[in-house]
Design a protein around this motif. Structure first.
Motif, PDB file in Angstrom:
ATOM      1  N   ILE A  91      13.279 -26.305  -3.040  1.00 38.73           N
ATOM      2  CA  ILE A  91      12.533 -26.411  -4.289  1.00 38.73           C
ATOM      3  C   ILE A  91      13.474 -26.112  -5.445  1.00 38.73           C
ATOM      4  O   ILE A  91      14.243 -25.149  -5.391  1.00 38.73           O
ATOM      5  N   VAL A  92      13.433 -26.952  -6.464  1.00 36.20           N
ATOM      6  CA  VAL A  92      14.174 -26.702  -7.698  1.00 36.20           C
ATOM      7  C   VAL A  92      13.190 -26.785  -8.855  1.00 36.20           C
ATOM      8  O   VAL A  92      12.146 -27.420  -8.759  1.00 36.20           O
ATOM      9  N   TYR A  93      13.546 -26.134  -9.937  1.00 33.70           N
ATOM     10  CA  TYR A  93      12.664 -26.036 -11.089  1.00 33.70           C
ATOM     11  C   TYR A  93      13.265 -26.785 -12.275  1.00 33.70           C
ATOM     12  O   TYR A  93      14.443 -26.626 -12.564  1.00 33.70           O
TER      13      TYR A  93
ATOM     14  N   LEU B 116      20.927 -34.784 -29.446  1.00 36.45           N
ATOM     15  CA  LEU B 116      19.625 -34.453 -28.850  1.00 36.45           C
ATOM     16  C   LEU B 116      19.213 -33.043 -29.249  1.00 36.45           C
ATOM     17  O   LEU B 116      20.048 -32.172 -29.451  1.00 36.45           O
ATOM     18  N   ASP B 117      17.917 -32.822 -29.359  1.00 34.14           N
ATOM     19  CA  ASP B 117      17.394 -31.489 -29.656  1.00 34.14           C
ATOM     20  C   ASP B 117      17.049 -30.720 -28.392  1.00 34.14           C
ATOM     21  O   ASP B 117      17.064 -29.491 -28.364  1.00 34.14           O
ATOM     22  N   THR B 118      16.700 -31.471 -27.318  1.00 39.42           N
ATOM     23  CA  THR B 118      16.264 -30.862 -26.068  1.00 39.42           C
ATOM     24  C   THR B 118      16.963 -31.526 -24.891  1.00 39.42           C
ATOM     25  O   THR B 118      17.123 -32.744 -24.867  1.00 39.42           O
ATOM     26  N   LEU B 119      17.357 -30.721 -23.916  1.00 37.62           N
ATOM     27  CA  LEU B 119      17.864 -31.205 -22.636  1.00 37.62           C
ATOM     28  C   LEU B 119      16.947 -30.640 -21.562  1.00 37.62           C
ATOM     29  O   LEU B 119      16.107 -29.782 -21.832  1.00 37.62           O
ATOM     30  N   TYR B 120      17.119 -31.109 -20.337  1.00 36.85           N
ATOM     31  CA  TYR B 120      16.323 -30.610 -19.220  1.00 36.85           C
ATOM     32  C   TYR B 120      17.249 -30.019 -18.172  1.00 36.85           C
ATOM     33  O   TYR B 120      18.234 -30.640 -17.777  1.00 36.85           O
ATOM     34  N   ALA B 121      16.916 -28.800 -17.773  1.00 36.80           N
ATOM     35  CA  ALA B 121      17.725 -28.065 -16.807  1.00 36.80           C
ATOM     36  C   ALA B 121      17.056 -28.088 -15.448  1.00 36.80           C
ATOM     37  O   ALA B 121      15.829 -28.022 -15.338  1.00 36.80           O
ATOM     38  N   VAL B 122      17.875 -28.166 -14.410  1.00 39.58           N
ATOM     39  CA  VAL B 122      17.418 -28.060 -13.028  1.00 39.58           C
ATOM     40  C   VAL B 122      17.972 -26.739 -12.501  1.00 39.58           C
ATOM     41  O   VAL B 122      19.183 -26.506 -12.549  1.00 39.58           O
TER      42      VAL B 122
ATOM     43  N   ARG C 228      21.371 -22.354 -12.886  1.00 38.77           N
ATOM     44  CA  ARG C 228      21.296 -23.706 -13.432  1.00 38.77           C
ATOM     45  C   ARG C 228      22.226 -24.606 -12.630  1.00 38.77           C
ATOM     46  O   ARG C 228      23.422 -24.364 -12.531  1.00 38.77           O
ATOM     47  N   LEU C 229      21.654 -25.662 -12.089  1.00 37.12           N
ATOM     48  CA  LEU C 229      22.416 -26.612 -11.286  1.00 37.12           C
ATOM     49  C   LEU C 229      22.846 -27.833 -12.080  1.00 37.12           C
ATOM     50  O   LEU C 229      23.881 -28.424 -11.789  1.00 37.12           O
ATOM     51  N   ALA C 230      22.033 -28.192 -13.087  1.00 34.32           N
ATOM     52  CA  ALA C 230      22.342 -29.397 -13.864  1.00 34.32           C
ATOM     53  C   ALA C 230      21.617 -29.367 -15.201  1.00 34.32           C
ATOM     54  O   ALA C 230      20.581 -28.732 -15.341  1.00 34.32           O
TER      55      ALA C 230
ATOM     56  N   ARG D 139      13.485 -35.563 -18.862  1.00 30.85           N
ATOM     57  CA  ARG D 139      12.748 -34.963 -17.755  1.00 30.85           C
ATOM     58  C   ARG D 139      12.725 -35.871 -16.528  1.00 30.85           C
ATOM     59  O   ARG D 139      12.911 -35.417 -15.397  1.00 30.85           O
ATOM     60  N   ALA D 140      12.508 -37.156 -16.732  1.00 31.53           N
ATOM     61  CA  ALA D 140      12.455 -38.099 -15.612  1.00 31.53           C
ATOM     62  C   ALA D 140      13.777 -38.107 -14.851  1.00 31.53           C
ATOM     63  O   ALA D 140      13.791 -38.127 -13.610  1.00 31.53           O
ATOM     64  N   LEU D 141      14.876 -38.080 -15.584  1.00 35.70           N
ATOM     65  CA  LEU D 141      16.190 -38.060 -14.949  1.00 35.70           C
ATOM     66  C   LEU D 141      16.383 -36.787 -14.126  1.00 35.70           C
ATOM     67  O   LEU D 141      16.964 -36.819 -13.039  1.00 35.70           O
ATOM     68  N   ALA D 142      15.881 -35.669 -14.612  1.00 37.92           N
ATOM     69  CA  ALA D 142      15.989 -34.408 -13.866  1.00 37.92           C
ATOM     70  C   ALA D 142      15.272 -34.514 -12.525  1.00 37.92           C
ATOM     71  O   ALA D 142      15.787 -34.069 -11.494  1.00 37.92           O
ATOM     72  N   PHE D 143      14.082 -35.130 -12.528  1.00 32.60           N
ATOM     73  CA  PHE D 143      13.338 -35.291 -11.283  1.00 32.60           C
ATOM     74  C   PHE D 143      14.037 -36.255 -10.329  1.00 32.60           C
ATOM     75  O   PHE D 143      14.117 -36.009  -9.126  1.00 32.60           O
ATOM     76  N   VAL D 144      14.558 -37.356 -10.854  1.00 30.64           N
ATOM     77  CA  VAL D 144      15.282 -38.326 -10.026  1.00 30.64           C
ATOM     78  C   VAL D 144      16.522 -37.676  -9.422  1.00 30.64           C
ATOM     79  O   VAL D 144      16.793 -37.834  -8.225  1.00 30.64           O
ATOM     80  N   LEU D 145      17.260 -36.951 -10.216  1.00 32.30           N
ATOM     81  CA  LEU D 145      18.470 -36.272  -9.741  1.00 32.30           C
ATOM     82  C   LEU D 145      18.145 -35.326  -8.591  1.00 32.30           C
ATOM     83  O   LEU D 145      18.830 -35.318  -7.566  1.00 32.30           O
ATOM     84  N   ALA D 146      17.089 -34.530  -8.759  1.00 37.86           N
ATOM     85  CA  ALA D 146      16.695 -33.594  -7.706  1.00 37.86           C
ATOM     86  C   ALA D 146      16.331 -34.334  -6.422  1.00 37.86           C
ATOM     87  O   ALA D 146      16.796 -33.982  -5.332  1.00 37.86           O
ATOM     88  N   LYS D 147      15.522 -35.379  -6.539  1.00 34.10           N
ATOM     89  CA  LYS D 147      15.097 -36.132  -5.355  1.00 34.10           C
ATOM     90  C   LYS D 147      16.276 -36.809  -4.665  1.00 34.10           C
ATOM     91  O   LYS D 147      16.321 -36.881  -3.439  1.00 34.10           O
ATOM     92  N   GLN D 148      17.244 -37.304  -5.437  1.00 30.35           N
ATOM     93  CA  GLN D 148      18.424 -37.946  -4.850  1.00 30.35           C
ATOM     94  C   GLN D 148      19.264 -36.957  -4.051  1.00 30.35           C
ATOM     95  O   GLN D 148      20.040 -37.360  -3.191  1.00 30.35           O
TER      96      GLN D 148
END
Length: 79
Positions: A19-21, A41-47, A54-56, A61-70
């Motif tokens: 599980i990652v957040y 950018l004003d906001t980034l998304y952390a995994v 912090r891993l990434a 947000r969508a890219l963060a989820f795709v990255l985690a699933k990959q």
């Protein structure tokens, strides 16, 4: 217990993905060198892993989820 075993490498295989957040991060709260790479950018998304490490950092947000699933991880949104 139903554990898969990798006989080639001599290790047990975890059948459940880690599980990652995923959470939003204000660019202004990041170190200066990271802010410079944020390209306006004003906001980034952390995994983050379960320990909070912090891993990434990614641009949306969508890219963060795709990255985690990959990477065989199970992403969960955090507010």
């Amino acid at each position: 217990m139903d554990t898969t075993y990798d006989f080639e490498n001599g290790t047990a295989v975890d059948p459940e993905p880690a599980i990652v957040y995923v959470r939003s991060v204000k660019v202004d709260d990041l170190p200066e060198d990271v802010q410079q790479q944020a390209e306006g950018l004003d906001t980034l998304y952390a995994v983050h892993n379960e320990d909070g490490e912090r891993l990434a950092l990614v641009r949306d947000r969508a890219l963060a989820f795709v990255l985690a699933k990959q990477h065989d991880m199970d992403p969960v949104a955090v507010h």
